[in-house]
Design an enzyme around this catalytic site. Sequence first.
Site, mmCIF file in Angstrom:
data_model
loop_
_atom_site.group_PDB
_atom_site.id
_atom_site.type_symbol
_atom_site.label_atom_id
_atom_site.label_comp_id
_atom_site.label_asym_id
_atom_site.label_seq_id
_atom_site.Cartn_x
_atom_site.Cartn_y
_atom_site.Cartn_z
ATOM 1 N N ASP A 103 0.833 -1.058 0.032
ATOM 2 C CA ASP A 103 -0.117 0.014 -0.153
ATOM 3 C C ASP A 103 0.897 1.106 -0.089
ATOM 4 O O ASP A 103 2.157 1.341 0.390
ATOM 5 C CB ASP A 103 -0.833 0.008 1.208
ATOM 6 C CG ASP A 103 -1.528 1.258 1.430
ATOM 7 O OD1 ASP A 103 -2.460 1.702 0.537
ATOM 8 O OD2 ASP A 103 -1.609 1.823 2.436
ATOM 9 N N ASP A 105 -0.121 5.033 1.034
ATOM 10 C CA ASP A 105 -0.467 6.167 2.047
ATOM 11 C C ASP A 105 -0.589 5.207 3.239
ATOM 12 O O ASP A 105 -1.107 4.268 3.600
ATOM 13 C CB ASP A 105 -1.968 7.018 1.806
ATOM 14 C CG ASP A 105 -1.758 7.655 0.349
ATOM 15 O OD1 ASP A 105 -0.963 8.625 0.446
ATOM 16 O OD2 ASP A 105 -2.452 7.415 -0.548
ATOM 17 N N ASP A 122 -1.389 -0.566 6.013
ATOM 18 C CA ASP A 122 -1.735 -0.194 7.311
ATOM 19 C C ASP A 122 -3.367 -0.325 7.635
ATOM 20 O O ASP A 122 -3.568 0.503 8.754
ATOM 21 C CB ASP A 122 -1.345 1.373 7.266
ATOM 22 C CG ASP A 122 -2.160 2.273 6.579
ATOM 23 O OD1 ASP A 122 -2.334 1.996 5.304
ATOM 24 O OD2 ASP A 122 -2.742 3.396 7.145
#
Length: 221
Positions: free
Chosen positions: A14, A16, A173
């Site tokens: 991922d 961001d 995250d």
Amino acid sequence: MLQASRVTRALIFDLDGTLVDSLPGITASVNHALHHAGFSSHTESAVRGFIGNGSRILIERAVPSGTSTSVIDQVEAEFKRHYDANWPLGTSPYPGIPELLAGLKSKGHPLAVLSNKPEPFTLAIVNALFPNAGFSAIVGQRNGIPHKPDPRGALEIAAEIAIPAENCVLIGDSTIDIQTARAAKMTSIAVGWGYHDAERLHQERPDHFVQSIDELAMHCA
């Protein structure tokens, strides 16, 4: 720790909250677009909770309840315009990430990025901040590929780099990343330094949970 194996593992990251801290830049552009439309601004803490499902849902969460679709269209367009010009002022790699990627690349792992951020921004950020990472595939939000947690973006990457899904590891995250990995039959690693709370990540039952770059490097080796 992932078991040692001769099988090549692809590592799909991922963006961001995983590779980069983009919250300051996203917050600045969201608040600019809201102010432009006559709406009140949000704190970074509030915007942190809006991130993860692409720019449209980001703006839908940021504007007042009941805002018309046409106004949301305008706010999203202004957000994108401002973010395109200003994202470098509020986006940076997390400390240790460039070194992690270099080490993983040297070990022969194919690397990729899968983000719900619009693909032009995803490409611009990855190419600017990680010019030597050697990503084999970079996929962002675009027409024809549904947002995570739909697995099609992850599976497109697996096909593009010719690695079976079961030999891919998806690292992120958010609970969305864990759900995406599960739907794609990939291993999931949740990182604890991003924008989702650790408790929520544990509740989603990732295959692994890490709290530091060093710990992530151990699981990816």
